[in-house]
Design a protein around this motif. Structure first.
Motif, PDB file in Angstrom:
ATOM      1  N   MET A 165       0.842  -1.196   0.000  1.00 39.13           N
ATOM      2  CA  MET A 165       0.000   0.000   0.000  1.00 39.13           C
ATOM      3  C   MET A 165       0.878   1.247   0.000  1.00 39.13           C
ATOM      4  O   MET A 165       1.843   1.333   0.748  1.00 39.13           O
ATOM      5  N   MET A 166       0.554   2.207  -0.869  1.00 38.93           N
ATOM      6  CA  MET A 166       1.328   3.439  -0.952  1.00 38.93           C
ATOM      7  C   MET A 166       1.153   4.280   0.307  1.00 38.93           C
ATOM      8  O   MET A 166       0.066   4.374   0.861  1.00 38.93           O
ATOM      9  N   ARG A 167       2.252   4.891   0.761  1.00 40.30           N
ATOM     10  CA  ARG A 167       2.228   5.775   1.915  1.00 40.30           C
ATOM     11  C   ARG A 167       3.188   6.930   1.663  1.00 40.30           C
ATOM     12  O   ARG A 167       4.106   6.810   0.861  1.00 40.30           O
ATOM     13  N   GLY A 168       2.989   8.039   2.381  1.00 42.33           N
ATOM     14  CA  GLY A 168       3.975   9.098   2.307  1.00 42.33           C
ATOM     15  C   GLY A 168       3.372  10.481   2.199  1.00 42.33           C
ATOM     16  O   GLY A 168       2.147  10.667   2.148  1.00 42.33           O
ATOM     17  N   ASP A 169       4.258  11.482   2.155  1.00 41.45           N
ATOM     18  CA  ASP A 169       3.828  12.876   2.118  1.00 41.45           C
ATOM     19  C   ASP A 169       3.072  13.215   0.839  1.00 41.45           C
ATOM     20  O   ASP A 169       2.180  14.068   0.844  1.00 41.45           O
ATOM     21  N   ASP A 170       3.434  12.567  -0.284  1.00 40.83           N
ATOM     22  CA  ASP A 170       2.716  12.830  -1.535  1.00 40.83           C
ATOM     23  C   ASP A 170       1.250  12.417  -1.412  1.00 40.83           C
ATOM     24  O   ASP A 170       0.354  13.093  -1.934  1.00 40.83           O
ATOM     25  N   VAL A 171       1.012  11.304  -0.714  1.00 46.50           N
ATOM     26  CA  VAL A 171      -0.367  10.851  -0.507  1.00 46.50           C
ATOM     27  C   VAL A 171      -1.102  11.825   0.415  1.00 46.50           C
ATOM     28  O   VAL A 171      -2.276  12.148   0.186  1.00 46.50           O
ATOM     29  N   SER A 172      -0.418  12.316   1.447  1.00 45.76           N
ATOM     30  CA  SER A 172      -1.030  13.307   2.343  1.00 45.76           C
ATOM     31  C   SER A 172      -1.443  14.553   1.570  1.00 45.76           C
ATOM     32  O   SER A 172      -2.536  15.104   1.770  1.00 45.76           O
ATOM     33  N   GLU A 173      -0.570  15.012   0.680  1.00 46.17           N
ATOM     34  CA  GLU A 173      -0.872  16.189  -0.136  1.00 46.17           C
ATOM     35  C   GLU A 173      -2.085  15.931  -1.025  1.00 46.17           C
ATOM     36  O   GLU A 173      -2.956  16.796  -1.188  1.00 46.17           O
ATOM     37  N   LEU A 174      -2.146  14.744  -1.600  1.00 45.37           N
ATOM     38  CA  LEU A 174      -3.291  14.367  -2.432  1.00 45.37           C
ATOM     39  C   LEU A 174      -4.575  14.376  -1.613  1.00 45.37           C
ATOM     40  O   LEU A 174      -5.612  14.903  -2.055  1.00 45.37           O
ATOM     41  N   GLN A 175      -4.530  13.799  -0.417  1.00 47.11           N
ATOM     42  CA  GLN A 175      -5.714  13.762   0.443  1.00 47.11           C
ATOM     43  C   GLN A 175      -6.170  15.166   0.825  1.00 47.11           C
ATOM     44  O   GLN A 175      -7.372  15.449   0.874  1.00 47.11           O
ATOM     45  N   LEU A 176      -5.214  16.050   1.085  1.00 51.62           N
ATOM     46  CA  LEU A 176      -5.553  17.435   1.414  1.00 51.62           C
ATOM     47  C   LEU A 176      -6.256  18.125   0.249  1.00 51.62           C
ATOM     48  O   LEU A 176      -7.273  18.809   0.430  1.00 51.62           O
ATOM     49  N   ARG A 177      -5.712  17.964  -0.946  1.00 51.97           N
ATOM     50  CA  ARG A 177      -6.293  18.613  -2.123  1.00 51.97           C
ATOM     51  C   ARG A 177      -7.712  18.097  -2.385  1.00 51.97           C
ATOM     52  O   ARG A 177      -8.630  18.879  -2.666  1.00 51.97           O
ATOM     53  N   LEU A 178      -7.885  16.787  -2.298  1.00 50.16           N
ATOM     54  CA  LEU A 178      -9.208  16.201  -2.525  1.00 50.16           C
ATOM     55  C   LEU A 178     -10.201  16.668  -1.461  1.00 50.16           C
ATOM     56  O   LEU A 178     -11.331  17.054  -1.770  1.00 50.16           O
ATOM     57  N   GLY A 179      -9.770  16.637  -0.198  1.00 52.20           N
ATOM     58  CA  GLY A 179     -10.654  17.035   0.892  1.00 52.20           C
ATOM     59  C   GLY A 179     -11.071  18.487   0.811  1.00 52.20           C
ATOM     60  O   GLY A 179     -12.220  18.842   1.097  1.00 52.20           O
ATOM     61  N   ALA A 180     -10.148  19.365   0.417  1.00 45.97           N
ATOM     62  CA  ALA A 180     -10.462  20.792   0.309  1.00 45.97           C
ATOM     63  C   ALA A 180     -11.462  21.066  -0.804  1.00 45.97           C
ATOM     64  O   ALA A 180     -12.188  22.064  -0.771  1.00 45.97           O
ATOM     65  N   LEU A 181     -11.514  20.163  -1.796  1.00 45.56           N
ATOM     66  CA  LEU A 181     -12.461  20.313  -2.904  1.00 45.56           C
ATOM     67  C   LEU A 181     -13.786  19.599  -2.634  1.00 45.56           C
ATOM     68  O   LEU A 181     -14.673  19.594  -3.483  1.00 45.56           O
ATOM     69  N   GLY A 182     -13.904  18.974  -1.453  1.00 50.94           N
ATOM     70  CA  GLY A 182     -15.161  18.343  -1.076  1.00 50.94           C
ATOM     71  C   GLY A 182     -15.238  16.857  -1.339  1.00 50.94           C
ATOM     72  O   GLY A 182     -16.316  16.261  -1.224  1.00 50.94           O
ATOM     73  N   PHE A 183     -14.112  16.233  -1.673  1.00 50.66           N
ATOM     74  CA  PHE A 183     -14.093  14.787  -1.925  1.00 50.66           C
ATOM     75  C   PHE A 183     -13.465  14.088  -0.721  1.00 50.66           C
ATOM     76  O   PHE A 183     -12.333  14.386  -0.337  1.00 50.66           O
ATOM     77  N   ASP A 184     -14.214  13.176  -0.132  1.00 49.44           N
ATOM     78  CA  ASP A 184     -13.814  12.565   1.138  1.00 49.44           C
ATOM     79  C   ASP A 184     -12.753  11.490   0.920  1.00 49.44           C
ATOM     80  O   ASP A 184     -13.058  10.361   0.536  1.00 49.44           O
ATOM     81  N   ALA A 185     -11.495  11.846   1.180  1.00 49.81           N
ATOM     82  CA  ALA A 185     -10.387  10.898   1.042  1.00 49.81           C
ATOM     83  C   ALA A 185     -10.009  10.274   2.379  1.00 49.81           C
ATOM     84  O   ALA A 185      -8.972   9.628   2.490  1.00 49.81           O
ATOM     85  N   GLY A 186     -10.834  10.471   3.394  1.00 55.24           N
ATOM     86  CA  GLY A 186     -10.514   9.950   4.716  1.00 55.24           C
ATOM     87  C   GLY A 186      -9.552  10.871   5.439  1.00 55.24           C
ATOM     88  O   GLY A 186      -9.301  12.004   5.022  1.00 55.24           O
ATOM     89  N   ARG A 187      -8.999  10.386   6.532  1.00 60.81           N
ATOM     90  CA  ARG A 187      -8.037  11.185   7.298  1.00 60.81           C
ATOM     91  C   ARG A 187      -6.798  11.463   6.464  1.00 60.81           C
ATOM     92  O   ARG A 187      -6.392  10.656   5.630  1.00 60.81           O
ATOM     93  N   VAL A 188      -6.196  12.607   6.705  1.00 68.85           N
ATOM     94  CA  VAL A 188      -4.950  12.951   6.020  1.00 68.85           C
ATOM     95  C   VAL A 188      -3.825  12.208   6.734  1.00 68.85           C
ATOM     96  O   VAL A 188      -3.117  12.761   7.576  1.00 68.85           O
TER      97      VAL A 188
END
Length: 238
Positions: free
Chosen positions: A1-24
């Motif tokens: 499973m992929m992990r890391g800061d790039d995934v955190s950044e992706l989750q932040l961008r999705l969440g800020a646009l209203g798409f639920d990516a789960g916890r950052v």
């Protein structure tokens, strides 16, 4: 499973646009994949759950159109404000590595006496404990660790661009209520990305106290202060 800061950044961008990516949390799990698919459909892209160049370009192009709060953060606050109407409704998980410290067992007994449901954990792997916490559907997790040095430190989950408001609130209350025991110095609260904080779904705090000699002489006071902190948190979790 992929992990890391790039995934955190992706989750932040999705969440800020209203798409639920789960916890950052930097973990590319099923919620993040589904959020990518939902975003791709919304943006007119092929919905393949893969964050390829076209998807990245679309996310960058839309940056700034969303808010600063993530979907997950808003949901956490809303769920807690609706859920914690009564102290006896609380489900609290407590854990330490390898063995249950008397502070935790004493704290758990007090919580049970107040009508709360508790779960005590002592597995030597924080990931195993996190799975148990999530299966228990806990409202709150407190991890406990004894330090060899003079220390009173409460950590909550935080990464650049996101932090657990409810976790920070509980950490602040713990440090506020802790007795001023000799040798502890000034208590500190800090946002961290420790494994146990990252992998637990509910708000979580890792409390480190030391040295052991000071803790032993202040055990009853520490338990009482933790109880006051959780009572205050239940009435105003974030």
């Amino acid at each position: 499973m992929m992990r890391g800061d790039d995934v955190s950044e992706l989750q932040l961008r999705l969440g800020a646009l209203g798409f639920d990516a789960g916890r950052v949390d930097g973990i590319f799990g099923s919620l993040t994949q589904q959020a990518i698919a939902d975003f791709q459909r919304n943006a007119g892209l092929v919905s393949d759950k893969v964050c390829g160049p076209e998807t990245v370009d679309s996310l960058v192009r839309l940056e700034g159109r969303g808010g600063t709060a993530t979907v997950t953060g808003v949901r956490e606050r809303d769920r807690l404000r609706r859920r914690l109407l009564n102290l006896t409704d609380l489900r609290v998980a407590l854990g330490s590595l390898g063995q249950i410290h008397p502070v935790l067992s004493g704290f758990a007994a007090g919580l049970q006496g107040s009508g709360m449901s508790t779960l005590l954990l002592d597995d030597e792997d924080w990931s195993v404990q996190a799975e148990a916490v999530n299966s228990f559907s806990a409202d709150l997790f407190l991890g406990f660790d004894i330090s060899d040095r003079a220390q009173a430190e409460a950590s909550y989950f935080s990464v650049p661009g996101y932090e657990s408001d409810a976790g920070r609130r509980f950490a602040e209350l713990i440090i506020k209520e802790l007795p001023a025991a000799p040798g502890w110095g000034v208590g500190t609260v800090q946002g961290m990305r420790f494994q146990i904080l990252r992998e637990t779904r509910p708000p979580a705090v890792l409390l480190r106290l030391g040295p052991a000699t000071v803790l032993e002489s202040s055990q009853a006071l520490v338990i009482a202060s933790l109880h006051r902190a959780i009572e205050a948190w239940a009435t105003d979790p974030c």
